[in-house]
Design a protein around this motif. Structure first.
Motif, PDB file in Angstrom:
ATOM      1  N   ARG A 141       1.258  -2.158  -2.138  1.00 40.52           N
ATOM      2  CA  ARG A 141       2.109  -3.305  -2.450  1.00 40.52           C
ATOM      3  C   ARG A 141       3.492  -3.080  -1.864  1.00 40.52           C
ATOM      4  O   ARG A 141       4.011  -1.958  -1.875  1.00 40.52           O
ATOM      5  N   GLU A 142       4.038  -4.144  -1.357  1.00 40.52           N
ATOM      6  CA  GLU A 142       5.424  -4.110  -0.866  1.00 40.52           C
ATOM      7  C   GLU A 142       6.163  -5.192  -1.634  1.00 40.52           C
ATOM      8  O   GLU A 142       6.089  -6.377  -1.303  1.00 40.52           O
ATOM      9  N   GLY A 143       6.821  -4.768  -2.708  1.00 39.84           N
ATOM     10  CA  GLY A 143       7.391  -5.746  -3.623  1.00 39.84           C
ATOM     11  C   GLY A 143       6.256  -6.440  -4.360  1.00 39.84           C
ATOM     12  O   GLY A 143       5.415  -5.804  -4.984  1.00 39.84           O
ATOM     13  N   THR A 144       6.207  -7.744  -4.277  1.00 42.57           N
ATOM     14  CA  THR A 144       5.117  -8.501  -4.909  1.00 42.57           C
ATOM     15  C   THR A 144       3.995  -8.816  -3.919  1.00 42.57           C
ATOM     16  O   THR A 144       2.995  -9.422  -4.292  1.00 42.57           O
ATOM     17  N   GLU A 145       4.189  -8.412  -2.683  1.00 39.40           N
ATOM     18  CA  GLU A 145       3.209  -8.736  -1.638  1.00 39.40           C
ATOM     19  C   GLU A 145       2.200  -7.602  -1.464  1.00 39.40           C
ATOM     20  O   GLU A 145       2.551  -6.426  -1.433  1.00 39.40           O
ATOM     21  N   LYS A 146       0.929  -7.993  -1.331  1.00 38.09           N
ATOM     22  CA  LYS A 146      -0.125  -7.000  -1.102  1.00 38.09           C
ATOM     23  C   LYS A 146      -0.309  -6.795   0.394  1.00 38.09           C
ATOM     24  O   LYS A 146      -0.395  -7.765   1.159  1.00 38.09           O
ATOM     25  N   LYS A 147      -0.384  -5.547   0.794  1.00 36.40           N
ATOM     26  CA  LYS A 147      -0.592  -5.199   2.194  1.00 36.40           C
ATOM     27  C   LYS A 147      -1.942  -4.486   2.323  1.00 36.40           C
ATOM     28  O   LYS A 147      -2.141  -3.423   1.718  1.00 36.40           O
ATOM     29  N   ILE A 148      -2.841  -5.064   3.083  1.00 40.19           N
ATOM     30  CA  ILE A 148      -4.174  -4.470   3.257  1.00 40.19           C
ATOM     31  C   ILE A 148      -4.490  -4.440   4.744  1.00 40.19           C
ATOM     32  O   ILE A 148      -4.684  -5.493   5.376  1.00 40.19           O
ATOM     33  N   SER A 149      -4.538  -3.261   5.319  1.00 39.60           N
ATOM     34  CA  SER A 149      -4.852  -3.148   6.748  1.00 39.60           C
ATOM     35  C   SER A 149      -6.354  -2.943   6.923  1.00 39.60           C
ATOM     36  O   SER A 149      -7.021  -2.373   6.048  1.00 39.60           O
ATOM     37  N   PRO A 150      -6.916  -3.403   8.025  1.00 41.53           N
ATOM     38  CA  PRO A 150      -8.363  -3.264   8.257  1.00 41.53           C
ATOM     39  C   PRO A 150      -8.775  -1.792   8.294  1.00 41.53           C
ATOM     40  O   PRO A 150      -7.980  -0.912   8.659  1.00 41.53           O
TER      41      PRO A 150
END
Length: 587
Positions: A141-150
């Motif tokens: 998570r970056e703040g409230t944003e979800k980060k999902i890389s392949p």
């Protein structure tokens, strides 16, 4: 930076291969300490141990059997030390990642798929500039944003360093199961299995594999379990490895494999039957269902005729124990269809038959399409089904009753002669015996209490009395025979009631002392004196002809006596029929 790779195993004897790969790949740049626990360990004990190690980063390997306990551990760790970086990886958290990020707010990172390269890059960024977006196969998570890389491309297995040579593991090699990997991936597409998601099979370097196995054996490893999804997918590879293990194994070592039985060629089995020492190999075979329509729905290719041929040939060879698996709850497999599956597979008389229940694993095709068959299942791991369009929860309860007594009365091999007689000569089918007994067992409340060995005999006898079995005398004698042949010494308190009268027993002993040849050549060779006879043997009544049974496997009702000798030299029990005809002739 203090780094720990940890997991909660199902049992103490298990070892986790994944965290050892992480440790091996992270070296030499990063020193990773291993910390293994079990799901039975108190959470507070686990947390206390980890906190005292003063970690900066802890990575947990997650599976359906440990995820819920791992979450408890992780939550407590984060409360105690909010600065601690917690990383999760493993099959349980690789799928439905968005859901996990929403649910597990204490998690900092989730590694997706194969974790060796991703975990090491994560350590580099944690120590460096924190450019986590550059790492493939990572969720955070970056703040409230979800980060999902392949997920990243598959690692070249031939370049992975060995996870089997850590000095701290050496002292435990003889006490625990060593899990070993020679390939990754599966060629099949079974929709209930996570292995179906990964396309293709990749192999480790063969010579490195052999060197690692030599190292493990030379350092005391006794049980090596290969985790390859289908060890025999390549016949040439399997033959090469079987030959290597036969030629170079050390005494006392056992190797376990998961094999696909219907693709195993007869000449491979003939080779094993001729060349393999007894007990060196053990096969695990997933049958799951013999229902063709069910197998087609889950994209499972299986030729049960060829599978049966393989299992039978291996069993006839007498060298390799076989563990066969069934799954209750697959699509369009109702109670009666599963009964047929059970009877089909039990007819092969595997040394172990494991009856499992379908689990809706994250990421599998069956879970994704679960509504097509009206599946209901547990919200949390292990996601076991509670029913579907043709299998009710009541049906599942009944099959669980079968599972309970199957484990106690077949897989533990306490009463092989008795159970064989019951399933083939008393009850209509094997499933009927296990179902009727399992239902009775549950009704008595025995599934909720413990048991000792004698209890198992008493409870089976009570059930057979309730069933009013016509040949109860013969069955009781078979139970007595099973009980005595597995003892290493005289039972303090035999469970049966028809104890032989003391005067009759004394008279038989006197006859044996006077004429030991009455007992046959094998007994005469023992040359037991009178003191040894009284101290290390017992005489009991049985209600069938033991000589005929031992010679031809046939049951003929006949009241006679047997002498049981608890051999102190061999630590084995020997049972001798006492011939009434010879006794009459001698007198």
């Amino acid at each position: 930076m203090k780094i720990i790779a940890s997991t909660l195993n199902a049992k103490y004897i298990h070892t986790n291969l994944a965290i050892r790969y992480l440790k091996a790949y992270a070296a030499p740049e990063y020193k990773v300490d291993l910390a293994e626990y079990t799901i039975k360990d108190p959470v507070m004990n686990i947390v206390s141990d980890l906190i005292q190690r003063k970690p900066d980063v802890i990575g947990f390997s997650c599976y359906i059997w440990n995820i819920e306990e791992t979450i408890k551990v992780m939550s407590m760790l984060k409360k105690i030390n909010p600065e601690l970086t917690i990383v999760l990886g493993g099959p349980e958290v690789t799928y439905d990642v968005t859901e996990w990020l929403d649910r597990l707010t204490d998690v900092d990172f989730i590694v997706l798929g194969e974790g060796e390269m991703t975990f090491k890059q994560l350590l580099q960024e944690l120590e460096g500039e924190g450019n986590f977006a550059s790492i493939s196969g990572l969720a955070y998570r970056e703040g409230t944003e979800k980060k999902i890389s392949p997920q990243r491309n598959k690692v070249d297995l031939k370049e992975l360093p060995s996870p089997y040579r850590f000095e701290e593991d050496l002292a435990q090699l003889g006490k625990r199961v060593t899990y070993f990997e020679t390939s990754r991936g599966c060629p099949f597409s079974c929709q209930f299995c996570l292995s179906s998601i990964e396309v293709g099979v990749r192999y480790f370097d063969r010579e490195k594999v052999k060197e690692d196995i030599r190292f493990l054996m030379n350092n005391g490893a006794k049980t090596i379990k290969f985790v390859d999804r289908t060890f025999n997918i390549s016949r040439s590879y399997a033959m090469e490895m079987f030959r290597f293990l036969i030629d170079e194994h050390l005494p006392g070592t056992v190797f376990q494999f998961e094999i696909t039985a219907d693709i195993m060629r007869p000449e491979v089995i003939e080779f094993l039957n001729q060349e393999a020492p007894a007990g060196l190999f053990r096969f695990e075979i997933g049958v799951q269902s013999t229902n063709d329509a069910t197998n087609e729905l889950v994209m499972r290719k299986q030729n049960f005729s060829k599978l049966s041929r393989t299992v039978t040939m291996v069993k006839d060879g007498g060298k390799i124990d076989q563990h066969l698996d069934l799954i209750a709850g697959l699509p369009e497999e109702d109670y009666h269809s599963f009964k047929k599956t059970f009877n089909d597979v039990f007819a092969l008389r595997p040394e172990e038959l494991q009856l499992g229940f379908l689990k809706m694993l994250r990421g599998t095709g069956l879970r994704i399409r679960s509504k097509e068959h009206d599946y209901i299942y547990m919200d949390h791991a292990p996601y076991e089904i509670l029913g579907n369009n043709i299998l009710s929860f009541d049906d599942i309860i009944r099959i669980k009753q079968v599972e309970d007594v199957l484990e106690k009365y077949w897989n533990d091999h306490r009463m092989d002669a008795t159970v064989e007689h019951l399933v083939s000569g008393v009850f209509e089918t094997p499933f009927d015996f296990f179902q009727d007994f399992g239902s009775y067992w549950d009704k008595q409340g025995w599934s909720r209490i413990g048991h000792q060995l004698e209890d198992l005999y008493k409870r089976l006898y009570a059930f057979l009395q309730e069933e009013d079995v016509a040949t109860l005398g013969v069955v009781e004698s078979l139970m007595k025979y099973d009980y005595l042949r597995h003892q290493k010494f005289k039972p303090r308190k035999p469970w049966w009631q028809d104890r032989l009268d003391k005067d009759v027993r004394t008279g038989i002993y006197k006859e044996i002392v006077k004429s030991p040849d009455l007992m046959g050549e094998a007994f005469t060779k023992l040359q037991l004196n009178e003191k040894e006879l009284y101290k290390h043997t017992m005489v009991e009544t049985i209600h069938f002809d033991l000589s005929l049974y031992l010679e031809k496997g046939q049951i003929r009702e006949k009241e006679n006596f047997v002498l049981v000798y608890f051999n102190q030299t061999t630590n084995k029990t020997e049972i001798f029929p006492i011939s009434s005809e010879k006794r009459k002739t001698a007198s």
